[in-house]
Design a protein around this motif. Structure first.
Motif, PDB file in Angstrom:
ATOM      1  N   UNK A  56      47.837  33.820  19.641  1.00 15.77           N
ATOM      2  CA  UNK A  56      46.588  33.669  18.901  1.00 15.77           C
ATOM      3  C   UNK A  56      46.621  34.291  17.518  1.00 15.77           C
ATOM      4  N   UNK A  57      47.783  34.638  17.041  1.00 15.60           N
ATOM      5  CA  UNK A  57      47.847  35.197  15.703  1.00 15.60           C
ATOM      6  C   UNK A  57      47.709  36.702  15.723  1.00 15.60           C
ATOM      7  N   UNK A  58      47.904  37.320  14.564  1.00 19.87           N
ATOM      8  CA  UNK A  58      47.974  38.772  14.506  1.00 19.87           C
ATOM      9  C   UNK A  58      46.681  39.440  14.955  1.00 19.87           C
ATOM     10  N   UNK A  59      46.847  40.610  15.531  1.00 17.62           N
ATOM     11  CA  UNK A  59      45.720  41.450  15.925  1.00 17.62           C
ATOM     12  C   UNK A  59      44.816  40.853  16.983  1.00 17.62           C
ATOM     13  N   UNK A  60      45.318  39.910  17.722  1.00 17.38           N
ATOM     14  CA  UNK A  60      44.487  39.429  18.816  1.00 17.38           C
ATOM     15  C   UNK A  60      44.967  40.085  20.096  1.00 17.38           C
ATOM     16  N   UNK A  61      44.035  40.372  20.948  1.00 21.31           N
ATOM     17  CA  UNK A  61      44.433  40.889  22.243  1.00 21.31           C
ATOM     18  C   UNK A  61      43.630  40.240  23.336  1.00 21.31           C
ATOM     19  N   UNK A  62      44.031  40.575  24.509  1.00 21.77           N
ATOM     20  CA  UNK A  62      43.456  39.923  25.656  1.00 21.77           C
ATOM     21  C   UNK A  62      43.086  41.048  26.601  1.00 21.77           C
ATOM     22  N   UNK A  63      41.912  40.939  27.160  1.00 22.19           N
ATOM     23  CA  UNK A  63      41.553  41.926  28.159  1.00 22.19           C
ATOM     24  C   UNK A  63      41.245  41.170  29.439  1.00 22.19           C
ATOM     25  N   UNK A  64      41.686  41.714  30.543  1.00 24.09           N
ATOM     26  CA  UNK A  64      41.446  40.999  31.786  1.00 24.09           C
ATOM     27  C   UNK A  64      40.929  41.957  32.829  1.00 24.09           C
ATOM     28  N   UNK A  65      40.275  41.388  33.799  1.00 24.18           N
ATOM     29  CA  UNK A  65      39.800  42.168  34.923  1.00 24.18           C
ATOM     30  C   UNK A  65      39.997  41.321  36.156  1.00 24.18           C
ATOM     31  N   UNK A  66      40.356  41.941  37.228  1.00 22.87           N
ATOM     32  CA  UNK A  66      40.479  41.151  38.452  1.00 22.87           C
ATOM     33  C   UNK A  66      39.283  41.425  39.335  1.00 22.87           C
ATOM     34  N   UNK A  67      38.688  40.335  39.821  1.00 23.43           N
ATOM     35  CA  UNK A  67      37.624  40.444  40.803  1.00 23.43           C
ATOM     36  C   UNK A  67      38.043  39.580  41.979  1.00 23.43           C
ATOM     37  N   UNK A  68      38.298  40.227  43.088  1.00 26.31           N
ATOM     38  CA  UNK A  68      38.777  39.509  44.269  1.00 26.31           C
ATOM     39  C   UNK A  68      39.972  38.635  43.912  1.00 26.31           C
ATOM     40  N   UNK A  69      39.809  37.323  44.037  1.00 25.34           N
ATOM     41  CA  UNK A  69      40.972  36.464  43.800  1.00 25.34           C
ATOM     42  C   UNK A  69      41.040  35.949  42.367  1.00 25.34           C
ATOM     43  N   UNK A  70      40.163  36.446  41.533  1.00 27.96           N
ATOM     44  CA  UNK A  70      40.062  35.850  40.196  1.00 27.96           C
ATOM     45  C   UNK A  70      40.445  36.822  39.086  1.00 27.96           C
ATOM     46  N   UNK A 104      31.614  34.058  44.810  1.00 33.96           N
ATOM     47  CA  UNK A 104      33.008  34.027  45.251  1.00 33.96           C
ATOM     48  C   UNK A 104      33.711  32.899  44.511  1.00 33.96           C
ATOM     49  N   UNK A 105      34.983  32.794  44.710  1.00 39.01           N
ATOM     50  CA  UNK A 105      35.741  31.818  43.927  1.00 39.01           C
ATOM     51  C   UNK A 105      35.195  30.404  44.110  1.00 39.01           C
ATOM     52  N   UNK A 106      34.781  30.095  45.333  1.00 33.27           N
ATOM     53  CA  UNK A 106      34.306  28.734  45.590  1.00 33.27           C
ATOM     54  C   UNK A 106      33.074  28.389  44.758  1.00 33.27           C
ATOM     55  N   UNK A 107      32.200  29.377  44.572  1.00 31.34           N
ATOM     56  CA  UNK A 107      31.025  29.126  43.734  1.00 31.34           C
ATOM     57  C   UNK A 107      31.446  28.662  42.356  1.00 31.34           C
ATOM     58  N   UNK A 108      32.447  29.333  41.854  1.00 33.64           N
ATOM     59  CA  UNK A 108      32.893  28.988  40.508  1.00 33.64           C
ATOM     60  C   UNK A 108      33.603  27.643  40.509  1.00 33.64           C
ATOM     61  N   UNK A 109      34.320  27.368  41.585  1.00 35.66           N
ATOM     62  CA  UNK A 109      34.999  26.076  41.683  1.00 35.66           C
ATOM     63  C   UNK A 109      33.990  24.932  41.675  1.00 35.66           C
ATOM     64  N   UNK A 110      32.939  25.078  42.458  1.00 35.99           N
ATOM     65  CA  UNK A 110      32.031  23.949  42.631  1.00 35.99           C
ATOM     66  C   UNK A 110      30.893  23.922  41.630  1.00 35.99           C
ATOM     67  N   UNK A 111      30.770  24.973  40.836  1.00 34.34           N
ATOM     68  CA  UNK A 111      29.667  24.987  39.879  1.00 34.34           C
ATOM     69  C   UNK A 111      30.178  25.078  38.457  1.00 34.34           C
ATOM     70  N   UNK A 112      31.112  24.219  38.228  1.00 36.86           N
ATOM     71  CA  UNK A 112      31.759  24.142  36.929  1.00 36.86           C
ATOM     72  C   UNK A 112      30.760  24.198  35.769  1.00 36.86           C
ATOM     73  N   UNK A 113      29.747  23.319  35.823  1.00 34.70           N
ATOM     74  CA  UNK A 113      28.889  23.254  34.632  1.00 34.70           C
ATOM     75  C   UNK A 113      27.897  24.401  34.598  1.00 34.70           C
ATOM     76  N   UNK A 114      27.524  24.923  35.748  1.00 38.95           N
ATOM     77  CA  UNK A 114      26.592  26.048  35.722  1.00 38.95           C
ATOM     78  C   UNK A 114      27.272  27.299  35.162  1.00 38.95           C
ATOM     79  N   UNK A 115      28.520  27.473  35.496  1.00 39.02           N
ATOM     80  CA  UNK A 115      29.243  28.627  34.947  1.00 39.02           C
ATOM     81  C   UNK A 115      29.296  28.510  33.423  1.00 39.02           C
ATOM     82  N   UNK A 116      29.494  27.294  32.944  1.00 36.64           N
ATOM     83  CA  UNK A 116      29.479  27.097  31.496  1.00 36.64           C
ATOM     84  C   UNK A 116      28.105  27.427  30.918  1.00 36.64           C
ATOM     85  N   UNK A 117      27.062  27.020  31.639  1.00 36.25           N
ATOM     86  CA  UNK A 117      25.714  27.321  31.165  1.00 36.25           C
ATOM     87  C   UNK A 117      25.517  28.827  31.031  1.00 36.25           C
ATOM     88  N   UNK A 118      25.966  29.546  32.041  1.00 33.29           N
ATOM     89  CA  UNK A 118      25.815  31.003  32.013  1.00 33.29           C
ATOM     90  C   UNK A 118      26.583  31.588  30.832  1.00 33.29           C
TER      91      UNK A 118
END
Lengths: 165, 946
Positions: A56-70, A104-118
């Motif tokens: 992503x070019x200079x000075x970019x970083x990535x932060x991650x967090x694990x929640x259960x399987x995600x 849980x992961x399934x919620x995110x799997x099946x609620x693709x557009x709602x997650x985007x809304x959030x």
């Protein structure tokens, strides 16, 4: 600014991809593959930052967090504070939790557009617009209500929408 | 699945009647699609399912029923985003959905658009009108959808057409809309910089409000803008200052700190003013994120303020002692930034840093390593490297190599600046090679050879290190260090005269396991063996008592052969080596030479038919020599006592010639050597190659006698930079001048030119390493330098002076990267911002910033005449005494605040919004345009801040 928000599961399958500057879809998937390779090679209980300069070019970083399987991943540049972004992820996850009650992961799997809304209520164009999960939940509920209600006005088979609520 | 009331499934069985009833009744929902995908195994089954679904969707999407269409588009969006499917064919349908009055359809349409449209999607044009309609909708969520879509797919056209609508939303009574509009502005600005002129004032007004949400959105935008071109936002410093002092919202404060980090670098007076408030924030805040931001701001922009730095270092220490790895990691990063200016801070936390080297977290280890490297100086480099080698042995392969890499990099910086004891350093290199995970072979190879060529004094040690590496059969099994072995072989061959036991090296070069080496390295081995053999034979055959006279004998014997002066010098300068080889003479008896020859012949014979041409060729050369020598030396067996007899042998003559050729040292070659080659006689520059002038005319020779040892690969880049320099100067030198310059130059640096008569030895075309005219001066300088540094530092522990390191052009190994140009759009934005802030006189402003942009001028906002008049004044005032200027300004600023306020009404400030006196004054200065006022215009920071 925030360059992207990604959710992938521990198998490397993408669950949410949102980039804030245009990336061709093939590149998006390349990026996700790279990120997954990096993340799954990291031990547990280590710090959550990864330099992302190469993608992503200079000075970019990535932060991650694990929640259960995600893995929740945010990519950002020097205009953001690392710890504040961690807080932001917490807000995002809390909001998901409230919207899906015990997400849980399934919620995110099946609620693709709602997650985007959030997500769109929290970040717009790479800028954080809302840090309070209560506010986000309020807005998302309104939107859901409108989705169902407005639809019900125009369709004959209205009940299914609000019966579920 | 839990109770998730999925919005995407609501339309599941809600299909209105109509012509497509059958179709819609059995339409798969998004849920069905996802389930289907999950049912099929990843791979061909899944992709065939997806392509089957795609066929369905292609049918459904043509439906006249919007519900059917919306589900189809929604499915496509899903497939596009998470399964990498091209859905550009559905772009129009997405646009169609956005125009639906039904929110659900509209939302699906917008989601598809913002996730799948690219800047080249042509139907984006059709979206503009709908976006405008939705931006003015009474439903906030319609507006949100439109804003989100704009921020995702904004094109120049959209930005231009919708700027007024976004602008209107900035005064919306609904906060949710307002903050999104502000966030959206950033994308609009980046596509259409002129939008700044419209929106900027209203954006600035938001800085003055006390609503945290708006403030957060607004400072977010300014923070982004500032990161590109901070100077344009200096006039807003008072607003940011007020926020810094008054605001208690962490998010806002973080962004303001980031802005000040940029601004303070430009305006030292501003730094003085804000450093204390920042310290206050740092002291009182509980939030780690904010504290860290304060620390980072101080250490990167306010490092001149001792008290602030002390405070920040204290906070860093707290971070370092935290158990949270993230905080420790950030703490180390902070420390790294402080270390650039305040090394004491790093040294104070030395224990923690060293301890962090063995942390479980790789991030922390890497930061710690960088910190350790930042502490390295010539006094402690030996110590630190010893510690690091220890850590490297303990670490995982990846980090081990990270350590080795940074050691190699640090030690070789500026031509081994920090290395005093090269014997130590080359043995360190040897040690690194033996670390099992070492993957830095290439760099070590380069440095071994590089040091060998640059530092004469270290050659004996180098040969010893090379020997140790060569004779170890175990090393040959590790492909990562083959490159190092190649270097070891090369130095052992090249500097074999320093070897205590050349036959041992020969044995090492021909040990059986060398067949594990790749051909490219084997070739080096064989050639080194050639050098070793020539040396051994030479030592055995040639009378060494007075090398010079024997050379002249040779000349008598061989009239065709002339040896160059530099060779003679070589024999003189290498007197030490000769004397050492004098007593080596005794090492070689007839038997040992015979054994050596047998070894060579038996090892090489199988290789003589190698399929690799390089190997084959070299093997045959060496075999030829060895066989000849063997034949002759053993046939003279009976005359063993009479040494003189050797002189008549072919071998004797051959060895003489070969040794003469080999003794020519590889010198470092100046990177400008190429340019020193003259234009050949008879080439008339003015006529047929008049353009050549521009290339040759002002080739700049290094002013001081600096050279560099350049790897051939770097030469082209060097050439590039040269030619670009020449282009700039092109017009300055006339052809006649250039030829005379050349002639003059040739006189001065005759040695660098190819001799015009061809009977001289061609080897002079290379710059000999020990050429007196050129290197000596260099060397003298260096000696002086090292002496000076010795006197200054008085290091008692340094047993001997640093050996001379031959340096050519400085820093040529890593060509400097061209300075990155600022994106033109950013330039335009900040240009527009300056215009807005400073009263719309783009020309004079851009001049003030020393960055007149051609494009901006072309945009013709300008009142050119006025601008150029101002320009002169500005320049004058700029050179003036700043103290004087300041006091002058102070009085004017105040004066005008009162006297000119009448004028102001006619100005651009319709809103009368000027809160800050400073800005106020300046605007007027611009409007009255000229004379004394220009002084004010220079002041970008208002009075009360200074």
């Amino acid at each position: 600014m925030i360059r992207g928000v990604i959710i992938i599961n521990d198998q490397g399958k993408p669950r949410l991809i949102k980039f804030y500057d245009y990336q061709p879809i093939e590149k998006q998937h390349d990026i996700i593959r790279n990120i997954y390779t990096v993340l799954c090679n990291r031990a547990e209980n280590v710090s959550n930052f990864v330099q992302a300069d190469s993608t992503f070019g200079p000075d970019t970083r990535l932060v991650y967090k694990t929640f259960a399987t995600l893995y929740f991943i945010v990519i950002f540049d020097e205009s953001e504070n690392e710890l504040a972004i961690l807080d932001l992820m917490q807000v995002f996850v809390e909001t998901l939790d409230k919207c899906f009650s015990n997400v849980c992961e399934l919620d995110i799997v099946f609620n693709f557009s709602k997650v985007h809304t959030i997500l769109n209520e929290i970040i717009l164009g790479g800028q954080v617009v809302e840090m309070s999960s209560a506010e986000v939940v309020k807005a998302v509920d309104e939107i859901s209500w409108q989705e169902k209600n407005k639809f019900s006005h125009s369709s004959s088979n209205a009940t299914s929408g609000w019966q579920r609520r | 699945m839990t109770s998730s009331s999925s919005s995407t499934t609501t339309s599941n069985n809600t299909t209105p009647g109509g012509p497509s009833l059958m179709e819609t009744l059995f339409q798969r929902t998004v849920d069905d699609l996802i389930k289907g995908i999950r049912l099929h195994n990843p791979g061909s089954a899944q992709s065939s399912f997806i392509s089957k679904s795609l066929d369905e969707i292609r049918r459904e999407i043509k439906s006249t029923d919007l519900a059917t269409k919306s589900i189809a588009v929604n499915k496509l969006t899903y497939l596009h985003s998470l399964h990498n499917i091209d859905i550009s064919f559905a772009a129009f349908h997405a646009v169609e959905l956005t125009s639906s009055p039904i929110f659900n359809f509209k939302k699906i349409g917008y989601l598809a658009a913002s996730l799948s449209f690219s800047p080249s999607t042509d139907v984006i044009l059709l979206l503009t009108n709908q976006l405008r309609k939705d931006l003015t909708s009474a439903n906030v969520h319609d507006v949100s959808l439109a804003l989100e879509c704009i921020s995702a797919i904004c094109t120049v056209d959209i930005a231009r057409d919708l700027t007024p609508d976004v602008f209107n939303l900035m005064t919306s009574s609904k906060n949710i809309v307002k903050k999104k509009a502000i966030a959206c502005l950033l994308k609009v600005f980046s596509q259409f910089p002129d939008a700044v002129r419209v929106c900027f004032k209203r954006l600035v007004e938001n800085l003055e409000k006390n609503d945290d949400q708006m403030l957060a959105a607004t400072v977010g935008v300014f923070c982004e803008l500032c990161s590109k071109e901070p100077r344009a936002y200096l006039p807003l410093a008072p607003e940011f200052y007020r926020i810094l002092v008054e605001c208690r919202n962490n998010w806002v404060l973080i962004k303001v700190l980031k802005i000040f980090e940029k601004l303070a670098k430009l305006e030292p007076r501003l730094a003085k003013k804000v450093v204390e408030p920042i310290c206050d924030v740092m002291k009182r805040s509980e939030a780690k994120s904010l504290v860290f931001e304060c620390v980072r701001t101080i250490v990167s922009s306010f490092y001149e303020y001792e008290f602030a730095v002390k405070l920040a270092v204290g906070k860093i220490r707290e971070f370092l002692l935290e158990s949270d790895l993230n905080l420790r990691y950030l703490g180390l990063q902070g420390l790294l930034i402080v270390g650039q200016h305040h090394l004491w801070a790093v040294l104070e936390n030395k224990e923690i840093v060293i301890k962090s080297l063995s942390d479980v977290d790789r991030n922390i280890k890497v930061e710690a390593l960088r910190l350790v490297m930042s502490m390295v100086s010539e006094d402690n480099v030996v110590e630190i490297c010893r510690v690091l080698i220890g850590y490297a042995l303990k670490s995982d392969p990846e980090f081990c190599n990270e350590i080795l890499r940074s050691m190699l990099l640090t030690c070789s910086r500026n031509v081994y600046e920090i290395v005093n004891d090269f014997d130590w350093y080359v043995s360190l290199l040897g040690e690194m090679a033996r670390i099992p995970h070492c993957q830095n072979g290439e760099e070590i190879e380069y440095q071994l050879i590089d040091i060998g060529m640059r530092v004469k004094d270290v050659r004996p040690e180098l040969v010893r290190v090379g020997r140790d590496l060569l004779i170890d059969p175990a090393l040959l099994g590790n492909p990562f260090i083959h490159r190092i072995l190649s270097a070891a072989a090369w130095v052992s061959g090249e500097y074999v005269r320093f070897s205590r036991n050349p036959s041992e090296i020969m044995e090492a070069l021909f040990q059986p396991r060398t067949n594990l080496l790749p051909p490219s390295i084997r070739v080096v081995y064989i050639h080194s063996a050639f050098k070793v053999l020539s040396f051994c034979l030479g030592t055995f055959l040639l009378p060494n008592k007075d090398a010079n006279s024997s050379f002249s004998n040779l000349v008598d014997m061989e009239p065709g052969f002339t040896y160059s002066e530099s060779e003679q010098e070589f024999t003189e300068t290498e007197h030490g080596a000769n004397s050492s080889s004098l007593h080596k003479k005794d090492m070689f008896t007839r038997e040992s030479i015979a054994n050596l020859l047998t070894l060579v012949i038996t090892s090489l014979t199988p290789l003589a038919d190698s399929h690799d041409v390089e190997i084959q060729e070299r093997v045959r050369n060496l075999l030829g020599l060895a066989l000849l020598a063997q034949q002759e030396i053993s046939s003279h067996h009976e005359q063993k006592e009479k040494r003189i007899d050797w002189v008549g042998l072919k071998t004797y003559i051959l060895i003489r010639l070969v040794n003469g050729a080999l003794s020519e040292e590889f010198g470092p070659i100046s990177s400008s050597a190429q340019e020193r080659v003259p234009v050949p006689d008879g080439l008339v520059l003015e006529e047929n190659l008049s353009k050549l002038d521009s290339i040759c005319a002002d080739v700049q020779l290094p002013i001081s006698e600096k050279f560099s040892l350049v790897r051939p690969t770097y030469l082209p880049t060097d050439g590039d930079s040269l030619s670009s320099r020449q282009n700039e100067d092109e017009s300055e030198t006339s052809p006649a001048e250039s030829t005379s310059l050349l002639a003059e130059h040739r006189k001065r640096h005759g040695l660098f030119y190819l001799p015009s008569d061809n009977n001289k030895n061609a080897s002079t075309s290379f710059l000999p390493a020990n050429d007196p005219d050129h290197i000596d001066k260099d060397v003298e300088d260096l000696v002086k330098l090292t002496e000076e540094s010795l006197v200054l530092k008085r290091k008692p522990n340094q047993a001997r002076p640093r050996p001379v390191v031959v340096k050519l052009d400085e820093g040529d190994r890593h060509p400097t990267i061209a300075v990155k140009k600022i994106e033109s759009n950013d330039d335009l934005i900040s240009g527009a911002v300056r215009d807005v802030l400073l009263g719309n006189e783009p020309l004079s402003q851009s001049n003030q910033l020393g960055k007149p942009s051609g494009r901006k001028k072309g945009k013709a906002h300008a009142k050119v005449d006025q601008g150029s008049e101002l320009k002169d004044n500005t320049e004058n005032s700029e050179t003036g005494n700043s103290g004087k200027r300041r006091s002058k300004h102070r009085s004017h600023g105040k004066e005008k605040k009162h006297s000119d306020s009448g004028n102001n009404v006619e100005g651009r400030e319709e809103n009368g919004k000027e809160k800050s006196g400073g800005r106020h004054g300046r605007h007027k200065a611009k409007q009255s345009g000229g004379g004394i006022d220009v002084v004010d215009q220079k002041q970008v920071i208002p009075d009360f801040l200074l």
